[in-house]
Design an enzyme around this catalytic site. Structure first.
Site, PDB file in Angstrom:
ATOM      1  N   ARG A 141       0.803  -1.222   0.000  1.00 34.18           N
ATOM      2  CA  ARG A 141       0.000   0.000   0.000  1.00 34.18           C
ATOM      3  C   ARG A 141       0.835   1.271   0.000  1.00 34.18           C
ATOM      4  O   ARG A 141       0.271   2.353   0.128  1.00 34.18           O
ATOM      5  CB  ARG A 141      -1.007  -0.024   1.148  1.00 34.18           C
ATOM      6  N   GLY A 201      -1.704 -10.165   8.959  1.00 44.15           N
ATOM      7  CA  GLY A 201      -1.715 -11.611   9.203  1.00 44.15           C
ATOM      8  C   GLY A 201      -2.848 -12.074  10.095  1.00 44.15           C
ATOM      9  O   GLY A 201      -2.812 -13.193  10.614  1.00 44.15           O
ATOM     10  N   GLY A 202      -3.870 -11.230  10.270  1.00 46.45           N
ATOM     11  CA  GLY A 202      -4.974 -11.522  11.185  1.00 46.45           C
ATOM     12  C   GLY A 202      -5.764 -12.772  10.856  1.00 46.45           C
ATOM     13  O   GLY A 202      -6.548 -13.248  11.680  1.00 46.45           O
ATOM     14  N   GLU A 203      -5.549 -13.342   9.673  1.00 46.14           N
ATOM     15  CA  GLU A 203      -6.240 -14.585   9.299  1.00 46.14           C
ATOM     16  C   GLU A 203      -5.366 -15.809   9.582  1.00 46.14           C
ATOM     17  O   GLU A 203      -5.700 -16.933   9.216  1.00 46.14           O
ATOM     18  CB  GLU A 203      -6.615 -14.549   7.811  1.00 46.14           C
ATOM     19  N   TRP A 253      -3.216  -2.738   9.305  1.00 46.77           N
ATOM     20  CA  TRP A 253      -3.350  -2.823   7.851  1.00 46.77           C
ATOM     21  C   TRP A 253      -2.932  -1.539   7.163  1.00 46.77           C
ATOM     22  O   TRP A 253      -2.894  -1.490   5.952  1.00 46.77           O
ATOM     23  CB  TRP A 253      -4.812  -3.090   7.473  1.00 46.77           C
ATOM     24  N   ASN A 271      -9.239  -7.234  12.684  1.00 42.49           N
ATOM     25  CA  ASN A 271     -10.153  -8.161  13.338  1.00 42.49           C
ATOM     26  C   ASN A 271      -9.459  -9.006  14.403  1.00 42.49           C
ATOM     27  O   ASN A 271      -8.255  -9.173  14.411  1.00 42.49           O
ATOM     28  CB  ASN A 271     -10.782  -9.088  12.291  1.00 42.49           C
ATOM     29  N   ASP A 314     -15.239 -10.159  11.436  1.00 42.53           N
ATOM     30  CA  ASP A 314     -14.142  -9.673  10.595  1.00 42.53           C
ATOM     31  C   ASP A 314     -14.287  -8.166  10.362  1.00 42.53           C
ATOM     32  O   ASP A 314     -13.982  -7.666   9.282  1.00 42.53           O
ATOM     33  CB  ASP A 314     -14.134 -10.439   9.253  1.00 42.53           C
ATOM     34  N   ARG A 341     -15.116  -1.002   8.905  1.00 42.97           N
ATOM     35  CA  ARG A 341     -15.828  -1.996   8.097  1.00 42.97           C
ATOM     36  C   ARG A 341     -17.307  -2.032   8.497  1.00 42.97           C
ATOM     37  O   ARG A 341     -18.143  -2.568   7.788  1.00 42.97           O
ATOM     38  CB  ARG A 341     -15.200  -3.373   8.312  1.00 42.97           C
ATOM     39  N   ASN A 421     -13.062  -0.739   3.700  1.00 49.32           N
ATOM     40  CA  ASN A 421     -11.989  -1.671   3.978  1.00 49.32           C
ATOM     41  C   ASN A 421     -10.656  -0.915   3.958  1.00 49.32           C
ATOM     42  O   ASN A 421     -10.515   0.048   4.696  1.00 49.32           O
ATOM     43  CB  ASN A 421     -12.060  -2.810   2.950  1.00 49.32           C
TER      44      ASN A 421
END
Ligand SMILES: [Cu+2]
Length: 688
Positions: A141, A201-203, A253, A271, A314, A341, A421
């Site tokens: 980004r 890396g939140g997932e 993010w 999240n 999320d 979000r 987002n």
């Protein structure tokens, strides 16, 4: 109330490590620091324009009267860097003294002559193409600059400094390992000798943090974990005696903002993990989905505001925070805003984290198995997107924001993709408006449960848009003094996942569209004044700069995989002296959830990640005879599966790149399927 008591306790607590004593009295780069503190003029030296992230340019040669004459001054292709299906191009180009610096989804950086588009140097990152922990497309980004260096965070979780003159690596500091689930996708922030970098890396069951590095050497000065260790402030919002908070997400993010007078750095967090399963993490789960202020020099905690308690939807705060000064009820106020979000714009006092206009804690529906929070914060004012879903045939329940779910899918709006987002939100001191892009999309949320393994996906459930439901967008001007809608456009495509906009003293708002168009609007009224087809998904935020007295507007056009816009590798610059006309439109994103394209026959193989579009099944729709065996082959770069939608009757299992497996379809019917890790991938099998 409870925040107040916590703050007093906290006044004496220090989180993170202190800087070694004696930071230098003289600024390391007084010129860049001055540009970062002041209004944005001819240079654009950091991702958000300056330390406020306002993306407001004082340049006014291009205005509402002459913008119709705007044409392409130059267009440069970045040698196919990041021009493939797995990438998004979302960075804001930086400009200093007539040179533009830009970075692609492969973390490759380029310097260009900002007047002509000629490439001056190239940095090819050489990052491992096997990185499998980028949650949502390969993306970078943006950049930061200072002390003659350009700073970038890479998907392999290194922060890198390049010599601005040559593009040669000056230093490289590993923050973490991508194999453990950590990636960097945000633009860093430079100020007063320090580079600040968030981590994603939140997932993947990670522990979020902000890292401060010495800009000259790359040495890590301090890090502030967004998830408290046992005994630290905030740890009481996680179950005692467990280590869930060590993998609870709350990643960063986007680019921080910084107030040099208050000495505070601000950012927002993502999240909670696992995303859709709150059953084992009873409590509010600080500091997920929060806005946070730290002392910029030392990383000492100052305040926080949590947008969503015990997040199971999320609902990241993924858009950059924005600092602004305003007058409310006759009182001058120092504000901070973040578009969530959830579809709300959160407006706080940046000196203390208290609501500027008002945010009410209201009771919400409960699901004991998910350990839902009893109340949630509701900002006073308007939401920018619908917050209730329409009923969908085949689903028992449709609900509004904060509706809980368990194993039976519940359809909700906003979906976990927004609201807003990753897109930045600009603020114009001239209009007093924030400009908020948003996604309108329903998701069916369900909890499935996941076991934690280091470096593996850890989301605990799914959300996918029900087949056939609307996907569109809203572009909204929000009055900063009331948090109410000043004007709003319904847009055909989802917004807020990439894109974003930039506003100028010429009363113009520039923004890209996923269908390739770049628009100029009257910032006060919203009236569209100009539109130009770039030929690629225009899903990055524009920037404004000046070279030799000529004002330019530039935008990276390379598409965004989550928004479904067409990929590419182009940088466009526009000016009043420009001569280049528009290009042919690329294929537009779909506006309805579900598989698209013609129905293929005579097919025995479905490619996952086929024809260079990573998040796709190719062909997406097939007609076969009962008894046919289909082979699912992963030709993409990332792991994918195909799993029966809703009925859950069959599943290929997650296939690594190059893997394949077969499924036989015996019974006539119409079958839909998705990819579990990427639930926006759809396929359809019609069995006759
Ligand atoms: Cu997939």
């Amino acid at each position: 109330m409870r925040r107040d008591s916590r703050r007093t306790i906290l006044a004496t607590m220090i989180l993170g490590l202190l800087l070694p004593l004696a930071s230098p009295a003289a600024a390391a780069d007084p010129e860049i620091d001055r540009l970062l503190r002041g209004p944005v003029g001819k240079d654009w030296v950091t991702n958000g324009g300056n330390l406020t992230n306002q993306r407001y340019s004082t340049l006014a040669h291009i205005d509402t009267a002459n913008v119709k004459q705007l044409k392409g001054a130059w267009m440069t292709r970045l040698k196919a860097s990041g021009a493939a299906g797995k990438y998004s191009l979302e960075a804001s180009p930086l400009v200093k003294d007539g040179i533009m610096y830009v970075i692609t989804g492969n973390d490759d950086a380029f310097a260009l002559n900002a007047k002509t588009g000629e490439i001056l140097w190239e940095y090819w990152s050489g990052i491992d193409q096997k990185i499998s922990t980028a949650c949502c497309g390969w993306v970078n980004r943006g950049l930061a600059m200072g002390e003659g260096l350009l700073f970038l965070g890479q998907l392999d979780a290194n922060v890198v400094a390049l010599d601005m003159k040559t593009g040669k690596v000056a230093w490289k500091t590993p923050i973490e390992k991508w194999e453990n689930g950590y990636t960097i996708t945000s633009a860093p922030l430079y100020y007063d000798g320090i580079v600040y970098s968030g981590i994603a890396g939140g997932e993947f069951g990670v522990r979020g943090r902000l890292t401060a590095l010495n800009a000259k050497s790359g040495e890590i000065l301090w890090r502030w974990h967004t998830l408290p260790a046992p005994g630290e402030f905030g740890s009481e919002t996680w179950p005692p005696g467990t280590d869930h908070s060590k993998r609870g997400g709350a990643t960063i993010w986007n680019t921080p903002a910084l107030d040099p007078d208050l000495g505070l750095i601000y950012f927002a967090t993502g999240n909670c993990g696992p995303d859709y399963d709150g059953s084992m993490r009873e409590g509010d789960n600080l500091f997920c989905a929060s806005m946070i202020a730290l002392k910029a020099k030392t990383g000492e905690y100052a305040w926080h505001f949590q947008q969503v308690h015990h997040d199971i939807w999320d609902y990241d705060a993924a858009s950059p925070v924005v600092l602004f000064d305003t007058v409310i009820n006759g009182q001058p106020r120092k504000g901070i805003a973040e578009a969530g979000r959830t579809g709300w714009l959160y407006l706080l006092d940046r000196t203390n984290g208290k609501p500027l206009i008002g945010i009410e804690e209201r009771p919400v529906p409960q699901e004991p198995r998910q350990k839902t929070a009893r109340t949630q914060p509701y900002p006073i004012g308007d939401a920018t997107v619908p917050q209730c879903a329409d009923p969908v045939p085949g689903y028992e329940k449709a609900g509004c924001i904060f509706e809980p779910f368990w194993e039976t899918p519940v359809v909700l709006r906003p979906s976990g993709l927004g609201g807003t987002n990753w897109s930045p939100v600009p603020y114009s001191p001239a209009t007093g408006y924030f400009y908020v892009p948003g996604t309108v999309r329903s998701s069916a949320f369900a909890r499935t449960g996941d076991k934690y393994f280091l470096g593996q996906r850890y989301v605990g459930g799914t959300q996918a848009a029900p087949i056939g439901t609307e996907m569109s967008g809203r572009f909204t001007a929000m009055d900063a003094t009331t948090n109410k809608i000043a004007w709003q456009h319904k847009t055909p495509y989802r917004l807020g996942g990439g894109g974003g906009s930039t506003v100028t003293a010429g009363n113009l708002l520039f923004r890209g569209e996923p269908d390739g168009n770049v628009l100029a609007l009257d910032a006060k009224t919203g009236e569209e004044l100009w539109r130009f087809q770039t030929g690629f998904g225009a899903d990055a935020p524009p920037v404004v700069y000046e070279v030799d007295g000529e004002q330019f507007v530039a935008i990276a056009t390379g598409g965004n995989q989550l928004q479904g816009s067409a990929y590419g590798d182009a940088i466009w610059a526009f000016s009043l002296k420009g001569q280049l006309g528009p290009l042919w439109p690329p294929p537009p994103p779909s506006t309805v959830a579900g598989p698209t394209g013609p129905i293929a026959t005579g097919v025995d193989t479905i490619k996952m990640g086929g024809i260079n579009v990573e998040y796709s099944f190719v062909p997406g729709r097939v007609r076969i005879k009962a008894g046919t065996t289909l082979t699912f082959m992963n030709v993409g770069d990332l792991p994918h599966n195909a799993t029966a939608w809703q009925t859950r009757g069959w599943d290929t299992g997650v296939l690594p790149s190059g893997g394949k497996t077969s499924v036989t379809f015996d019974k006539p019917g119409v079958y839909y399927y998705i990819c579990t890790p990427h639930p926006w991938m759809y396929g359809q099998v019609i069995v006759e």
